[in-house]
Design an enzyme around this catalytic site. Structure first.
Site, short mmCIF file in Angstrom:
data_model
loop_
_atom_site.label_atom_id
_atom_site.label_comp_id
_atom_site.label_asym_id
_atom_site.label_seq_id
_atom_site.Cartn_x
_atom_site.Cartn_y
_atom_site.Cartn_z
N ARG A 62 0.67 30.19 5.14
CA ARG A 62 0.44 31.02 3.95
C ARG A 62 -1.04 31.16 3.63
O ARG A 62 -1.47 32.20 3.12
CB ARG A 62 1.22 30.42 2.76
CG ARG A 62 2.74 30.66 2.89
CD ARG A 62 3.52 29.69 2.04
NE ARG A 62 4.96 29.99 1.99
CZ ARG A 62 5.84 29.65 2.92
NH1 ARG A 62 5.45 29.02 4.02
NH2 ARG A 62 7.11 29.95 2.78
N ARG A 90 11.38 19.57 16.52
CA ARG A 90 11.89 18.50 15.62
C ARG A 90 12.94 17.65 16.33
O ARG A 90 13.11 16.47 16.01
CB ARG A 90 12.41 19.09 14.32
CG ARG A 90 11.34 19.91 13.60
CD ARG A 90 11.43 19.90 12.10
NE ARG A 90 10.45 20.82 11.53
CZ ARG A 90 9.16 20.54 11.32
NH1 ARG A 90 8.67 19.35 11.61
NH2 ARG A 90 8.33 21.45 10.82
N GLY A 113 9.48 31.21 13.05
CA GLY A 113 10.32 31.96 12.11
C GLY A 113 9.53 32.35 10.86
O GLY A 113 9.69 33.45 10.32
N LYS A 164 2.59 22.70 7.59
CA LYS A 164 2.77 23.94 8.37
C LYS A 164 2.99 25.13 7.44
O LYS A 164 2.39 26.19 7.63
CB LYS A 164 3.95 23.76 9.34
CG LYS A 164 4.21 24.95 10.23
CD LYS A 164 4.85 24.53 11.54
CE LYS A 164 6.34 24.32 11.43
NZ LYS A 164 7.09 25.58 11.27
N SER A 165 3.85 24.97 6.46
CA SER A 165 4.16 26.10 5.56
C SER A 165 2.92 26.55 4.81
O SER A 165 2.67 27.75 4.65
CB SER A 165 5.24 25.67 4.55
OG SER A 165 6.44 25.42 5.21
N ARG A 184 20.76 22.89 15.40
CA ARG A 184 20.43 21.46 15.24
C ARG A 184 21.65 20.59 14.97
O ARG A 184 21.56 19.37 15.13
CB ARG A 184 19.36 21.29 14.15
CG ARG A 184 18.00 21.78 14.62
CD ARG A 184 16.90 21.61 13.59
NE ARG A 184 15.63 22.04 14.15
CZ ARG A 184 14.56 22.35 13.44
NH1 ARG A 184 14.59 22.27 12.12
NH2 ARG A 184 13.44 22.73 14.03
N ASP A 218 14.25 20.59 7.15
CA ASP A 218 13.64 20.28 8.45
C ASP A 218 13.70 18.79 8.80
O ASP A 218 13.40 18.41 9.93
CB ASP A 218 12.18 20.76 8.47
CG ASP A 218 12.08 22.28 8.43
OD1 ASP A 218 13.08 22.96 8.76
OD2 ASP A 218 11.01 22.80 8.07
N ARG A 236 17.30 34.28 16.46
CA ARG A 236 17.37 33.85 15.05
C ARG A 236 17.63 35.05 14.14
O ARG A 236 17.08 36.13 14.34
CB ARG A 236 16.09 33.09 14.67
CG ARG A 236 15.99 31.82 15.52
CD ARG A 236 14.86 30.95 15.13
NE ARG A 236 15.01 30.42 13.79
CZ ARG A 236 14.05 29.75 13.15
NH1 ARG A 236 12.89 29.55 13.75
NH2 ARG A 236 14.25 29.30 11.94
N GLN A 295 11.87 31.44 3.55
CA GLN A 295 11.38 32.54 4.41
C GLN A 295 11.90 33.88 3.90
O GLN A 295 11.16 34.86 3.86
CB GLN A 295 11.78 32.30 5.86
CG GLN A 295 11.08 31.06 6.42
CD GLN A 295 11.39 30.80 7.87
OE1 GLN A 295 12.20 31.50 8.49
NE2 GLN A 295 10.75 29.80 8.43
C1 S3P Z 1 9.75 27.43 6.02
C2 S3P Z 1 10.99 27.49 5.45
C3 S3P Z 1 12.18 26.84 6.01
C4 S3P Z 1 11.83 25.82 7.09
C5 S3P Z 1 10.76 26.30 8.01
C6 S3P Z 1 9.50 26.68 7.25
C7 S3P Z 1 8.64 28.14 5.35
O1 S3P Z 1 13.01 27.83 6.57
O2 S3P Z 1 12.98 25.45 7.81
O3 S3P Z 1 10.44 25.30 8.96
O4 S3P Z 1 7.46 27.87 5.66
O5 S3P Z 1 8.92 28.99 4.49
P1 S3P Z 1 14.07 28.61 5.62
O6 S3P Z 1 13.35 28.95 4.41
O7 S3P Z 1 14.53 29.81 6.37
O8 S3P Z 1 15.19 27.61 5.39
#
Ligand code: S3P
Length: 428
Positions: A25, A388, A92, A20-21, A346, A315, A120, A167
């Site tokens: 990107r 999750r 997020g 996903k990350s 969570r 996560d 959030r 993030q």
């Molecule tokens: C993510 C960073 C994480 C993670 C989220 C995805 C990202 O959050 O929990 O599911 O893609 O950068 P944080 O960096 O705020 O902990």
């Protein structure tokens, strides 16, 4: 949705969806590049579709065929003013990274998301972005979305972040693409480093100091479209690792899972808990290592999960809490207060739902304490719309007596639309 136990275990092999990350990107950095970026094994979960939708609204043409995603980049200064609100849904990552990008544009924009996003914390990105000169505001008293962003000139800063958050780090580094001078972010522990690795791959100058957990970016790079092959998401693989590890008679092979060390803390915890897990066929593309994971059932023991390990498995903590219920002895999770500000709280949600199933689990200020070994029974589970949480309880239900009913089970579409089909395909 109703779940029951399996007595014959999980067997077979699976390729989990793309990370996903990295998928988020790929769209963002592709959009800011010159030329076309092609992405294979892109995750078509609701969160990444939110990112696509936002960048289309910003004037980026994105073609979605079955086997690849093509992003026709507009260059660093080619985004267009959106005609309406940018809707980031439940994501997020989209909300925070996009805010960093929008802060440096020559137009104004406004972002909003779903009910969860509107609770959030966004102060964590607004604070450093404002230090850079950004005009970004929460339109609510609680410092959350909706956000209004008046794009304009930015200056580089050296930001020492109070949280280990990829993030936050990424939002600041992305604003740094547009700043005057170098921008650096130092974090208390190293969070996932996909932004740093991928931006380098697209042509940015990113310096990394591993000792101090600092990443610095030089402004105005000439970013060029890339070919990206997204590895399987270890955060999705985690549910099958757990299911195979704790269900007798199981043997599961997960193909081509990303094992970037800033993401793969779960593998270390599995080792500590006694999981029978073997890495096969290791590869490395663009600095992102991947491997096939072979997991067999084995007795588990309790462990301590804390400190710098936490951001590398943040996560995975809900499913690790489930595993801990089936382990011999005590598991302590600490330094994980970030769990309270994820898609749901969570800590509270896992403790309430696992207690309902008969687990011996206590919430602490920054984590949980679990006394493993108490037999679990079916219960009514409220997922709180958190993907999750829903996936964790589908795994718990496989080893609980009676029926488990998960409310709002369809929220898995956020990161893993075919999760239940894939889980069923492995159950004997
Ligand atoms: C993510 C960073 C994480 C993670 C989220 C995805 C990202 O959050 O929990 O599911 O893609 O950068 P944080 O960096 O705020 O902990």
């Amino acid at each position: 949705m109703i779940f029951t136990s399996t007595s014959k275990g999980l067997r077979g092999e699976l390729t989990v969806p793309g990370d996903k990350s990295i998928s988020h990107r790929a769209v963002m950095f592709g959009a800011l590049s010159k030329g076309t970026t092609s992405v294979t094994h892109f995750l078509k979960g609701a969160d990444c579709l939110s990112t696509i939708r936002c960048f289309r609204q910003l004037g980026v043409s994105i073609e979605d065929s079955r086997e690849k995603l093509l992003i026709h980049g507009q260059g660093l200064h080619g985004l267009k003013e959106p005609s309406g609100w940018l809707d980031t849904g439940n994501s997020g990552t989209t909300t925070r990274l996009l805010s960093g990008i929008l802060a440096g544009q020559s137009f104004s924009s406004a972002i909003n998301g779903d009910a969860s996003i509107q609770t959030r914390p966004m102060g964590r990105i607004m604070e450093p972005l404002r230090q850079m000169g950004a005009r970004i505001e929460s339109l609510k008293a609680n410092g959350c979305a909706p956000l209004s962003i008046v794009g304009g000139p930015l200056r580089g800063i050296s930001y020492v972040s109070p949280v280990a958050s990829a993030q936050v780090k990424s939002a600041v580094l992305l604003a740094g693409l547009y700043a005057k001078g170098v921008t650096s972010v130092t974090e208390p522990a190293l969070s996932r480093n996909h932004t740093e690795l991928m931006l380098r791959g697209f042509g940015a100058q990113v310096d990394i100091c591993p000792e101090t957990h600092t990443a610095s970016i030089h402004p105005e790079p000439a970013l060029t479209g890339q070919q990206i092959s997204v590895p399987g998401d270890i955060s999705s693989a985690a549910y099958f690792i757990a299911a195979a590890a704790l269900t007798p008679h199981s043997e599961v092979l997960l193909r081509h899972v990303g094992i970037n060390p800033t993401r793969a803390g779960m593998l270390r915890v599995c080792e500590n808990m006694g999981v029978d897990l073997t890495l096969l066929n290791q590869t490395n593309h663009g600095g992102e290592p991947a491997a096939d994971l072979l997991i067999r059932f084995h007795d588990l023991s309790g462990t301590v999960i804390e400190g710098d390990l936490i951001p590398t498995l943040i996560d995975e903590l809900p499913i690790l809490a489930v595993m801990a219920c089936f382990a011999k002895g005590k598991t302590i999770i600490r330094n994980a207060e970030e769990l309270k500000v994820k898609e749901s709280n969570r800590i509270a949600v896992m403790v309430k739902n696992l207690s309902a199933m008969g687990a011996h689990i206590t919430a602490t200020e920054d984590g949980m304490i679990i006394e493993g070994g108490a037999p679990l029974h079916g219960a009514q589970i409220d997922s709180h719309g958190d993907h999750r949480v829903a996936m964790s309880f589908a795994v718990a239900a496989l080893n609980a007596s009676g029926e488990t009913q998960i409310q709002d089970a369809s929220c898995v579409t956020i990161s893993y639309p075919e999760f239940y089909r894939d889980l069923k395909s492995l159950c004997q």
